[in-house]
Structures are given as C-alpha cells and as structure tokens.
Write an enzyme that holds these catalytic residues in place. Structure first.
Site, PDB file in Angstrom:
ATOM      1  N   CYS A 500       0.810  -1.208  -0.036  1.00 10.40           N
ATOM      2  CA  CYS A 500       0.005  -0.011  -0.049  1.00 10.40           C
ATOM      3  C   CYS A 500       0.846   1.230   0.197  1.00 10.40           C
ATOM      4  O   CYS A 500       0.991   1.819  -1.162  1.00 10.40           O
ATOM      5  CB  CYS A 500      -0.742  -0.014   1.267  1.00 10.40           C
ATOM      6  SG  CYS A 500      -2.236  -1.220   1.181  1.00 10.40           S
ATOM      7  N   GLU A 502       4.023   1.378   2.086  1.00  7.10           N
ATOM      8  CA  GLU A 502       5.338   1.421   2.828  1.00  7.10           C
ATOM      9  C   GLU A 502       6.593   1.351   1.613  1.00  7.10           C
ATOM     10  O   GLU A 502       6.627   0.631   0.783  1.00  7.10           O
ATOM     11  CB  GLU A 502       5.271  -0.122   3.395  1.00  7.10           C
ATOM     12  CG  GLU A 502       4.412  -0.177   4.689  1.00  7.10           C
ATOM     13  CD  GLU A 502       4.538  -1.705   5.448  1.00  7.10           C
ATOM     14  OE1 GLU A 502       5.214  -1.623   6.301  1.00  7.10           O
ATOM     15  OE2 GLU A 502       3.675  -2.386   5.078  1.00  7.10           O
TER      16      GLU A 502
END
Length: 878
Positions: A500, A502
């Site tokens: 997502c 990171e």
C-alpha cells in the site's frame, strides 16, 4: 471546532465541507469529475467489459497439484522438495489465453480468480467449504454489506465460499482432502501448537485476539508479501539463474549442515526455474494450438505470443513486448509460489524504457500500441484476487495491494529520469480504472513539472491514484533504516512502494512478511476499564489501575499498548521460525538479489538488506482526540468528572449500539430516546474539543507523543532477522473491522463505528480549518524512522479544476513535502456522487475510490467503509 458538525453528520449523514460556508454541496445535482478516460482501443474496451462482467471465482487447481507433488516428494530435503513441488504444480496448470490479450499467463483460469495456499492456513477455508457454525458469528460481525453482482455466481454447479467467492462443486471434495492434509502441517496450526508450550505470552496473545487488539481467525492467511522483487533478474533470463546455481553447486564442498542447505537451496532454485520455463512453453503450445483454429488477424497475434513465450522467461527479452511478457511472467511466478500480497512492480517504467525507446526508434512499436499494452496490464493485474477469512474480506475486499510507481531518481546518478513510458502508465490509469495495480508518484525536488502535472491529471480522474510520496524522504529513511547493514546510496535510491504505502527497496530488501494491525481504539477502551474488555468480559492484563488523573489514563494506555505490541512482535518471530521450515520462498528468492549468491532464501537472511519488518496500526487519531477531550473537559476545565465522562461513553453517548441493529456506519446512527437527552450535552462538548488536523498544539502535541512512544516500543524489539522492528503507520482498511469490535471511545466516536483510517488522516468532519492546517498538524511528527505514514484527503472536483488548479495542486503537495511530509493520497469526488452511487449502484459499476492504501470499486465496499469515505471532510478550495 465548527459547532456540532460531527453530531449533525451522525444524525443526518451530511458531509463536512471546508470552507464551511461553501455552496458546492447545496445544489440539486453533483459536480462530475473533470478528467475522464476510456480505453484507448476497441481491444482494451472489450477486455475491460469482460473483466467488469466477471464473477469472483476460486480455482483449486494449483493447491491440489502442489499438494500431490509435496506428498510424492516426501523425504527430499526441504528446499529440494519445495522446488520440485512448485515445478510439478506449474507443469500441471491449465494454460488459459483470454480473448484479445497480447500479454498472457495467470494464476487461475478465471477473469477474476483466486486460489488458496493451504501451507499457511487451513481452518478458515475448511469452515467456508463446510459452512461450519464457527464461522457464522464472525461472518455476521464482519459482513461485507456492499457485496455486489461480481460476488454472486448464479451459474449451475457453483457454490459460495466465504463472502466474496464461489467454487466449482466438483472441486470442494478434493480441496477438503488437501486442507485436511495441511491442517496439522500448515504454518498457522504448527506454530500455534508449538507456542502453546514454548511461548510464555501465548495466553496474552489469545486474549488479545479475542477482544480485538489483533485480527482474529486466519491471521496467517495474509502473512506473506509486501516487497518489490528484482525484476531485472528475468530480464537476464532464468537460464542464467540455472547456470549460476549449477556453478555454485559444482564448486561447493559440503562440510556442514549450513553448507548442505546451500546446495539444497540451489537445487530447489534450478527445479523452480525449470518449472517456470516449462509453464511458459505450455502457454506457447496453447497459443500455437489456438492459432491453428483462429482466423487472422488474431492468428498472427497468437503466433507472435508463442514466439515470445518460447523466448522468455528462459532467455533475455529482445524487444518491448518480450520485456513486458517477461516482467508479467515474473510477477505471476512469484505470486503463484506463496500468498504474496503486495508483491509490487515498483518502477517498471524505468525497466521497460530502454526497450520502448529502441522499438519506437526502429518503428517496431508506436506510442499508441504501448499505451494499449499498459492498459492491458491493468486488467492482468486486476484478475489476480485472493481469498481471506471474513475479517480480512471486511478490510480489503479481495485486493492484492500491488503498487506500480512512477517518478523518483536514477539510483546511480541521482538525476531525474522521467520518461514517456511513465506518462503512458499514468494515462493507462486514467483510461482503465482498475483496482490493480494502484499507482504511486515518487515526487522529488528534481522531478519534472511535466511528470508531476501528468500525475495530477491522473489524480483528478478521481480513481484514488496515484498516491504521492516524498521520494527524497524515502531515501533518507532507507539510509537510516539500513545503516547497520551498510546500505549504499544507489540501493537507498532504488526504492518504491511495497504494497500500500510502505517504503521498500527494489530487489534488495527483505519482504515485510506479516499482517498485524494493532487496534489503538481497543487499547484506550481497555485502559479506561482497568484492563477488562466490555464486549467480551475478558481481562487482558493485571495492574491497570482505576483512573483518578490524566496521568493515570496515559500510563494505563501506554502500559497496555507496550505489552501487547511486544506480545505480537514476539509471537510473530516464532511464527516465521515455523514458516521457514514449512514454506520457505524459492521463486521469491530467485527474484531477490544476493539470495542465489548467498545460497539462502529471503526468509532466512538471504537478502542484501534484512532490517525491514514493520508493525502496523489503526485508530490512533481516535485515541489522540479522546485524550485531548478528557484532558480538557475533566482535568483542565473541570466541566465533568471522570465518572460522568465514562458513564456517557459506556452508554454510547445516548445512541443505540450499532451491533444491535447491524449498523456500523458512522453516518445516520440511531438515537436511543431513553438515554439521548442525558448524554447529548457531554457528547456535543466532546465533539467540539480540539481535534487533530487543525494546527492546534494542544492536541497535536499529544499526537506526537503517542507516536513517539509507539516508535520507541517497535524500535526496542528484535525481529526474526535480528534487526529492530520498524514502525509502519497505515491501516489498509483495518479501521473498519477494528471499529466493529471496539466500544465508544472518548473522542465521541460511537460503539462499533469505523475507526480513523490512518496515521495523519483527521477524524472525518473534524478538520475544520482547511487543508493547510491539516498538513501543518501532520508535519509536527518526524516520519524519518517510519516505513510509512498515511494521509487521506478529499477535494471537491471544483477545488483543483483546470490547468491553474493542477498547478496549485502540485504546488500544494511540493510545499507539504518541503515541510517534511511523507505521503498524501486523494479522493477527488463530489460526495453527492458517492451518495447517488449508494442509491443507484447499477449506474456506477466502475466507480473507484481511495479507501486507505488502495483503491477499490465503490460497489464492492461494505457500507460502513463507504460512509467513512463520504464522511471525510471535503475541501472546496486549496
């Protein structure tokens, strides 16, 4: 705060707007998106139509074949057995070439397909297939109310499995046999049995799951992935990997078990590569078979496809189409070898650019043809789904969190290398709105205005992507995070997003293999109830004292949180110890630099850098706002006693409990007529206390303190790789199911209602001072030591309309990043359109929104998450 705005939202469903007196919400209709796209060719239009009409189906061909081989090769060394079983599985998968596609291969036989990896977890799938009673309560609690026609297979011979998928009836029995075999051998149950006697904190972990501090059943079903493979490996050809492994074996003298394991690992890699090449050749044979019975021009396309598959992934690609096929083949190989969520392509535009430029110059391909291929890839990525327990379905539909990035700098030179292919990737995102892959814009101070404005255009299409990331800060984080491992500047720059939001190293960094989402809302609830969970009656911890002061609240909160963060991190270390002995990554290791050279898989210190394991979080802003409200109303203004405050909270501030009505939406909560008048004033006062996101130091200082303490705890624990844990502040959409198991919280949020979605996102409707105030609150926290932060914002389309609006939008993001911001993502949509989509879903089949770290089709989200997106403050101006 704007007087009683949140209370009005609860009772009427109104969306908060800024400026508060804006008239954009007062008209009868809604303002449509400024930027719209359609597939650029008839071919991709047809592909999109087929995808949109596809049903979500389970395909059990892979686990059945893999398990057959695994049993057949019993007695072989682990890595050899893994490689042989994977090879057998690939050789026995049915090659399916879909109409119109030029890039082929997929994990399943279906246009929206998922498979299952029983090596990780079995119990939830057994319950799904047998319609077991033990799943019914969880399915009810975590139901996906927005389930649409994509999740209802009305064909004869299919049966529902879980909430989102269906399975062929003839596959149920053989799959149950596979699951029964793995039931006592999978990571979930082997680690659980082991830890019952070996893990001192085991009962604390069980209690934490029961009360909702961690995700519940099937935690291990999503425990792998979130990394950026070394896709350049496939551009060199897998025969090169085979040769390297053979040379390593030939020059190695086995003297110890560790050395023997290296040889076994290399043998396993050889088998895996052979299986991959055989699988591609099977597709080539199928393409030639179809060509014999297919008229022109499709006949020629199929023959060209066969030629590509006979070349790659075995040998290096010679042109753009071969390179795209090679990269896609690598993607499918990796996600077919494991659970592997968030396996992200990273900066494919940079990898493909030399092939594109050469073919463009040679007249082999046109810009329009390349755009068509980029649109096709969006469909290919989106066909790959995954199935999870009910809790995970409520979190993320069936999204696989694959992330394609543009921008950033050249790792070697540190110079801007924006290229035309990245423009096409963004244009494909406009033309072909699909949930996979999500897009990310890596914005550096050196990024060209041209690419930034193209990314702004894509954002204005309203699909929730690209998310925007401060690339320069990502590099700074990497230099800090991997300093002990001697990271080079080149490797620090070679990064993108793994999953997502990171930060991940491309091809050199250890996968972030776990799915934990810590529930901050439940923690503050436990802190105010002396360690007892009101919902279940379970006491999770002794020594939590009755509250007499603000310091007691703070101390109780950090004591509970620190303990259970440590419980989870230590628990997961032991889970991975089991995973290494059950399902070490073979193909995933081949596509990670240094693993083959080191003779070690990614799971066991094979990577160049191994210090990337993170712990996730949701609901922190609820806690921060709640602490601020208690501090102000009880101990500073002395307007209420603690007993009065807690009584109001325990009575859900005079509203009906959502669980009683099955209503977990933050909008349109039902008033309890017998209680409401008693608690209406205190609820109003709580909602009007200072809230994070308004540049108010009173609450922002608490926000910083809460996160600094969280970061302190993560950094003090050691991972299974021997490095410190890293803070990752994102929720995906865990804030939905976490909210359902959490009672009313001291910020005025009602019981069962969705928690705040990320680390920097304001509680919906509470950021009343505008977007500048929100980002000024956010930058008070230094995110350098964080692998991620998450900020959701929502703008009305009129706020950034036109060329000038785009320039102002980019300037806003650049200013935020120059102030120290790391990430921001946007929904550019009129909330009236979203409400209309709730009322008339048939008119909005391809409407997408940004939920948290991913975009999803509106119709496939549960209503509580839909309402949370609607409730987010809508900015009418920058």
């Amino acid at each position: 705060m704007q007087e009683s705005l949140v209370l009005e939202m609860l009772q009427t469903g109104k969306t908060a707007t800024w400026p508060a007196n804006s008239g954009t919400q007062d008209g009868e209709g809604f303002v449509d998106k400024e930027v719209k796209g359609v597939p650029s060719t008839d071919r991709t239009k047809r592909m999109k139509e087929r995808f949109m009409n596809a049903k979500c189906k389970m395909d059990m061909e892979a686990p059945i074949a893999y398990t057959k081989a695994w049993r057949m090769y019993e007695g072989k060394p682990l890595y050899v057995r893994r490689g042989l079983s994977y090879k057998y599985m690939l050789e026995h998968l049915t090659p399916v070439i879909r109409p119109d596609e030029l890039i082929t291969m997929s994990k399943t036989r279906y246009d929206r397909g998922a498979t299952q990896v029983p090596q990780f977890a079995t119990d939830f799938m057994i319950s799904f297939l047998t319609q077991a009673e033990d799943q019914k309560d969880e399915a009810k609690l975590f139901s996906v109310e927005g389930k649409d026609e994509a999740h209802t297979v009305d064909e004869e011979g299919w049966t529902p499995v879980g909430q989102l998928f269906s399975i062929r009836e003839e596959e149920v029995k053989p799959m149950l046999e596979v699951l029964e075999y793995w039931k006592t051998r999978c990571v979930e149950n082997v680690s659980d049995e082991w830890m019952k006697t070996s893990f001192p904190m085991y009962q604390d972990y069980i209690n934490a799951k029961k009360v909702g501090l961690f995700p519940g059943s099937g935690l291990h079903a999503g425990c792998d992935g979130r990394w950026i493979p070394a896709y350049d490996v496939v551009l060199g050809g897998l025969n090169k990997v085979i040769d390297e492994c053979k040379k390593n074996i030939a020059k190695t003298v086995v003297t110890t078990k560790d050395v023997a394991d290296k040889v076994f690992f290399w043998q396993g890699c050889i088998y895996a590569c052979e299986g991959a090449i055989a699988w591609a050749n099977n597709y080539a044979k199928e393409a030639r078979r179809l060509a014999e019975i297919t008229p022109e021009p499709r006949k020629t396309e199929l023959l060209q496809m066969a030629e590509r598959l006979e070349r790659v992934p075995a040998e290096p690609p010679r042109n753009f189409m071969e390179a795209v096929q090679a990269l896609w083949t690598a993607q499918i190989l990796i996600i077919s070898d494991s659970l592997a969520l968030g396996v992200s392509p990273g900066r494919w535009g940079k990898l493909l650019e030399p092939y594109y430029e050469k073919d463009l110059a040679d007249g082999v391909i046109t810009k329009e043809q390349a755009l068509e291929v980029m649109e096709m890839l969006r469909i290919k990525f989106s066909t790959e789904e995954y199935i999870t327990p009910s809790l995970w379905a409520a979190m993320a539909s069936s999204n696989s969190f694959m992330n394609l990035a543009v921008g950033g700098l050249d790792p070697k030179t540190g110079q801007c290398t924006d290229n035309e292919l990245e423009d096409l990737i963004l244009q494909a995102g406009i033309n072909m709105p699909t949930p996979q892959p999500t897009l990310s814009m890596l914005l550096s101070n050196k990024t060209s205005d041209h690419l930034a404005l193209k990314a702004a255009e894509c954002t204005k299409a309203g699909n929730g992507y690209p998310a925007w990331f401060n690339y320069d800060m990502m590099v700074e984080h990497n230099l800090w995070c991997y300093a002990d491992e001697g990271i080079t500047m080149e490797d620090a720059r070679n990064c993108a997003l793994s999953g997502c939001v990171e930060n991940g190293l491309a091809g050199t960094g250890h996968p972030i293999a776990h799915p934990a989402f810590y529930n901050e809302g439940k923690t503050i609830e436990l802190a105010l109830h002396e360690g007892v969970d009101p919902r279940t009656g379970i006491k999770v911890m002794d020594g939590i004292k009755p509250v007499e002061s603000y310091e007691d609240v703070w101390n109780n909160f950090v004591k509970i949180r620190e303990h259970f963060m440590r419980v989870y991190m230590r628990y997961w270390n032991e889970v991975v110890a089991c995973q290494r002995d059950i399902h070490p990554k073979i193909m995933g290791s081949i596509f990670m630099h240094d693993c083959v050279e080191n003779g070690r898989p990614v799971d066991n210190l094979g990577c160049r850098y191994n210090g990337s394991v993170t712990l996730l979080d949701s609901g922190t802003v609820n806690v921060v706002n709640g602490l601020a409200a208690m501090k102000k109303l009880i101990w500073e203004d002395h307007k209420y006693t603690y007993a009065e405050f807690k009584e109001a909270m325990d009575n859900n501030f005079g509203f009906v409990l959502g669980a009683e009505k099955g209503n977990f939406s933050m909008l349109n909560q039902e008033i309890d007529p017998e209680k409401h008048m008693k608690y209406a004033q205190i609820h109003r006062d709580i909602l009007n206390c200072p809230k994070f996101g308004n540049d108010d130091d009173f609450v922002d200082d608490i926000f910083v303190k809460v996160w600094q303490d969280y970061d302190r705890v993560t950094g003090s624990e050691t991972t299974y790789n021997g490095y410190r844990w890293i803070t990752a502040a994102l929720s995906i959409s865990a804030h939905g199911p976490h909210g359902r198991v959490t009672g009313a919280t001291p910020d005025g949020r009602l019981a069962g209602v969705t928690l705040c979605d990320g680390i920097l996102s304001a509680s919906p409707g509470t950021d009343v001072n505008g977007p500048i105030a929100l980002i000024r609150s956010g930058v008070k926290l230094d995110p350098t030591t964080f692998a991620s932060v998450q900020l959701n914002m929502k703008f009305h389309p009129s706020a950034i309309r036109g060329e000038e609006g785009s320039k102002n939008f980019v300037d806003f993001i650049r200013s935020y990043f120059n102030m120290g911001g790391y990430h921001v993502q946007f929904n550019i949509v009129d909330s009236k359109m979203l409400r209309d989509a709730q009322d008339k879903p048939q008119n909005y089949r391809d409407l997408m929104v940004r939920v948290a770290g991913f975009s999803a089709y509106w119709n496939e989200l549960g209503k509580p998450i839909q309402d949370e997106v609607i409730a987010r403050t809508e900015y009418d101006a920058l």
